[in-house]
Design a protein around this motif. Sequence first.
Motif, short mmCIF file in Angstrom:
data_model
loop_
_atom_site.label_atom_id
_atom_site.label_comp_id
_atom_site.label_asym_id
_atom_site.label_seq_id
_atom_site.Cartn_x
_atom_site.Cartn_y
_atom_site.Cartn_z
N MET A 308 -11.57 15.25 -3.57
CA MET A 308 -10.57 14.19 -3.51
C MET A 308 -11.07 13.02 -2.67
SD MET A 308 -7.87 15.19 -5.27
CE MET A 308 -9.12 15.70 -6.47
N LYS A 309 -10.82 11.80 -3.18
CA LYS A 309 -11.11 10.60 -2.41
C LYS A 309 -9.95 9.64 -2.57
CE LYS A 309 -13.58 7.87 -5.91
NZ LYS A 309 -14.81 7.10 -6.16
N ALA A 310 -9.91 8.61 -1.75
CA ALA A 310 -8.77 7.70 -1.74
C ALA A 310 -8.72 6.85 -3.00
CB ALA A 310 -8.84 6.80 -0.50
N TYR A 311 -7.51 6.39 -3.32
CA TYR A 311 -7.37 5.43 -4.42
C TYR A 311 -8.06 4.12 -4.01
CZ TYR A 311 -3.97 8.44 -6.74
OH TYR A 311 -3.36 9.49 -7.40
N PRO A 312 -8.75 3.45 -4.93
CA PRO A 312 -9.50 2.24 -4.55
C PRO A 312 -8.59 1.11 -4.11
CG PRO A 312 -9.49 2.54 -6.94
CD PRO A 312 -8.89 3.79 -6.36
N GLU A 313 -9.01 0.44 -3.06
CA GLU A 313 -8.31 -0.73 -2.53
C GLU A 313 -9.35 -1.81 -2.30
OE1 GLU A 313 -6.21 0.30 0.98
OE2 GLU A 313 -5.15 1.99 0.08
N GLU A 314 -9.65 -2.57 -3.36
CA GLU A 314 -10.74 -3.54 -3.26
C GLU A 314 -10.31 -4.96 -3.60
OE1 GLU A 314 -13.76 -2.75 -6.06
OE2 GLU A 314 -12.46 -2.95 -7.81
N ALA A 323 -0.57 -3.15 -5.82
CA ALA A 323 -1.03 -2.41 -7.00
C ALA A 323 -0.80 -0.92 -6.86
CB ALA A 323 -2.51 -2.70 -7.23
N LEU A 324 -0.95 -0.36 -5.65
CA LEU A 324 -0.78 1.08 -5.45
C LEU A 324 0.70 1.43 -5.31
CD1 LEU A 324 -3.68 1.92 -2.95
CD2 LEU A 324 -3.68 2.08 -5.43
N THR A 325 1.04 2.59 -5.83
CA THR A 325 2.42 3.08 -5.68
C THR A 325 2.60 3.65 -4.29
OG1 THR A 325 1.86 5.27 -6.50
CG2 THR A 325 2.47 3.60 -8.14
N THR A 326 3.84 3.90 -3.94
CA THR A 326 4.13 4.48 -2.62
C THR A 326 3.48 5.84 -2.44
OG1 THR A 326 6.23 3.28 -2.50
CG2 THR A 326 5.96 5.19 -1.05
N PRO A 327 3.55 6.77 -3.41
CA PRO A 327 2.85 8.05 -3.25
C PRO A 327 1.34 7.88 -3.10
CG PRO A 327 4.49 8.22 -4.99
CD PRO A 327 4.39 6.77 -4.63
N GLN A 328 0.77 6.91 -3.80
CA GLN A 328 -0.68 6.70 -3.70
C GLN A 328 -1.08 6.19 -2.32
OE1 GLN A 328 -1.36 4.08 -7.01
NE2 GLN A 328 -1.69 5.76 -8.47
N ARG A 329 -0.28 5.27 -1.78
CA ARG A 329 -0.57 4.78 -0.43
C ARG A 329 -0.41 5.89 0.59
NH1 ARG A 329 2.54 0.26 -2.13
NH2 ARG A 329 4.28 0.93 -0.81
N PHE A 426 -1.40 16.20 -5.36
CA PHE A 426 -1.36 15.95 -3.92
C PHE A 426 -0.40 14.80 -3.60
CE2 PHE A 426 -5.33 18.33 -4.06
CZ PHE A 426 -5.23 19.11 -2.93
N CYS A 427 -0.35 13.80 -4.46
CA CYS A 427 0.62 12.70 -4.25
C CYS A 427 2.04 13.24 -4.29
CB CYS A 427 0.44 11.62 -5.32
SG CYS A 427 -1.09 10.66 -5.15
N ASP A 428 2.32 14.11 -5.26
CA ASP A 428 3.66 14.70 -5.36
C ASP A 428 3.98 15.53 -4.12
OD1 ASP A 428 3.82 13.54 -7.83
OD2 ASP A 428 3.29 15.35 -8.94
N TYR A 429 2.97 16.27 -3.63
CA TYR A 429 3.19 17.09 -2.44
C TYR A 429 3.55 16.23 -1.24
CZ TYR A 429 2.06 20.02 1.60
OH TYR A 429 2.12 20.69 2.79
N PHE A 430 2.78 15.16 -1.00
CA PHE A 430 3.03 14.32 0.16
C PHE A 430 4.37 13.58 0.02
CE2 PHE A 430 -1.78 14.28 0.46
CZ PHE A 430 -1.80 15.15 1.52
N GLU A 431 4.74 13.24 -1.21
CA GLU A 431 6.03 12.59 -1.41
C GLU A 431 7.17 13.53 -1.10
OE1 GLU A 431 8.06 9.65 -4.75
OE2 GLU A 431 6.64 11.20 -5.39
N GLN A 432 7.03 14.81 -1.48
CA GLN A 432 8.07 15.78 -1.16
C GLN A 432 8.14 16.00 0.36
OE1 GLN A 432 7.40 19.41 -3.31
NE2 GLN A 432 7.52 18.44 -5.34
N GLN A 433 6.98 16.11 1.01
CA GLN A 433 6.97 16.32 2.45
C GLN A 433 7.52 15.12 3.20
OE1 GLN A 433 6.04 19.18 4.07
NE2 GLN A 433 5.90 20.06 1.99
#
Length: 434
Positions: A308-314, A323-329, A426-433
């Motif tokens: 796993m690596k971070a969503y690109p922010e370039e 551009a990124l959703t809240t779960p992605q951030r 993992f995005c869903d997991y962190f959003e639930q937490q």
Amino acid sequence: MEEEHQLRSFMFLMTYMLLKRRRDINNANIQRRNEIQRRVRHRQYFFQRQRRMLLMMIAEGIRSNVHIRTRPWTTTPSTDWWERVVMTEFQPSDWLDKFRMSRETFFYLCDKLRPRLARQATSFRLALPVEKRVAVALWRLASNIEYRTISTLFGVGKSTVCRCVRDMCHAIVALLSPIYLRPLSEQDLEDSAQLFLSHWGFPHCVAAIATLHTAIITPSNNASDYVNSAGWLSVLSQVAVSGRGQFWDVCASFPGGTDPADIFQNSSLWATAAEGGLSPAPLPIFMGKQLRYVLLGEACYPLQNWLMKAYPEEEGRRASRAALTTPQRLFNRRLKRAVHVSEEALLRLRARWQCLSKRNDCGLDVVPTMTLACCILHNMCESHGDAFKVEWQVEVAESESPQPIHKQLLSTNMDQSHAEEVRRLFCDYFEQQN
């Protein structure tokens, strides 16, 4: 007739002179050979007589006060500092400051390395004790000071300091790798996953991948290959750090200009992870699904279903947040926090062993082994609970060149389609937490 008689006389005269010259040369050669043989016999007799006298002195227990001049390389400075100060007067804080480990760990290391470092004393010189050889090498690894300074300090030759460093690094790799740098067992993987969850808030993860650049002097060949993205010469190493902050896998000896993704793809860690060797059987459950444990990597690595690596922010800070959703951030924040375990481990490694933080003037054949040995020593000190001083980190942060930032690897054919689904889990997991 008279002219013929004169010519014949002249020829007889020349023949006589040539024969006499040859006889004189032969006589001179014989005399020279006899003189050489006489000197050889005299020297043999002298050495035999000296040997008999020495044997008689040893047999009769006679102590001679005569100073016998030895070869220059057997003459070394006094070792009083090592024998009197270090071995008898050093306090626990002194051992930690100078050798970066406790006294108990130091002698434990000496016992482990003794099979490879012990040397036989000869009639010309006494062999250095294993403890002194280890101390000389550790002083070099911890301080990165010149061989000349260490030579004067310990009362040994500069070439001896070099050999001690080289021999100890090879001995550590050969004897301690199976203990402190071995593949994780199933229980180790589960423990590491629990530590990543409890300490760093990232679940189902067993290690973080990072890179280490070690500054070097200009090599004699292909110097341009060693220029990294920050513009200085280095040797690049890839490390995998477990949840305990210890190195689990180390891949060293690459030129500083090498792409980290190329190193990772050609490493044994990639092959192990791709074949499912990072998870127990049956697969653990995550978010209601069977899923292999994952690794965390920098943005320069390709996305995989086990990496796993971070969503690109370039596009710029404001544009990327839009551009990124809240779960992605949220995923990026949690991953950045978890990857900090590798950053902290590398910082502690460079702070404890400053040969990796300052410019290393050893040869390119030594630097990779030295890097591997320092990682093993780091794991050993951490396992033994040896103290770590914060001022070491401050000293390194003030003196070393910043580690290069690798270029972000965007979506490529190396990425797996299933990997994006795993990252969304993992995005869903962190959003639930959250």
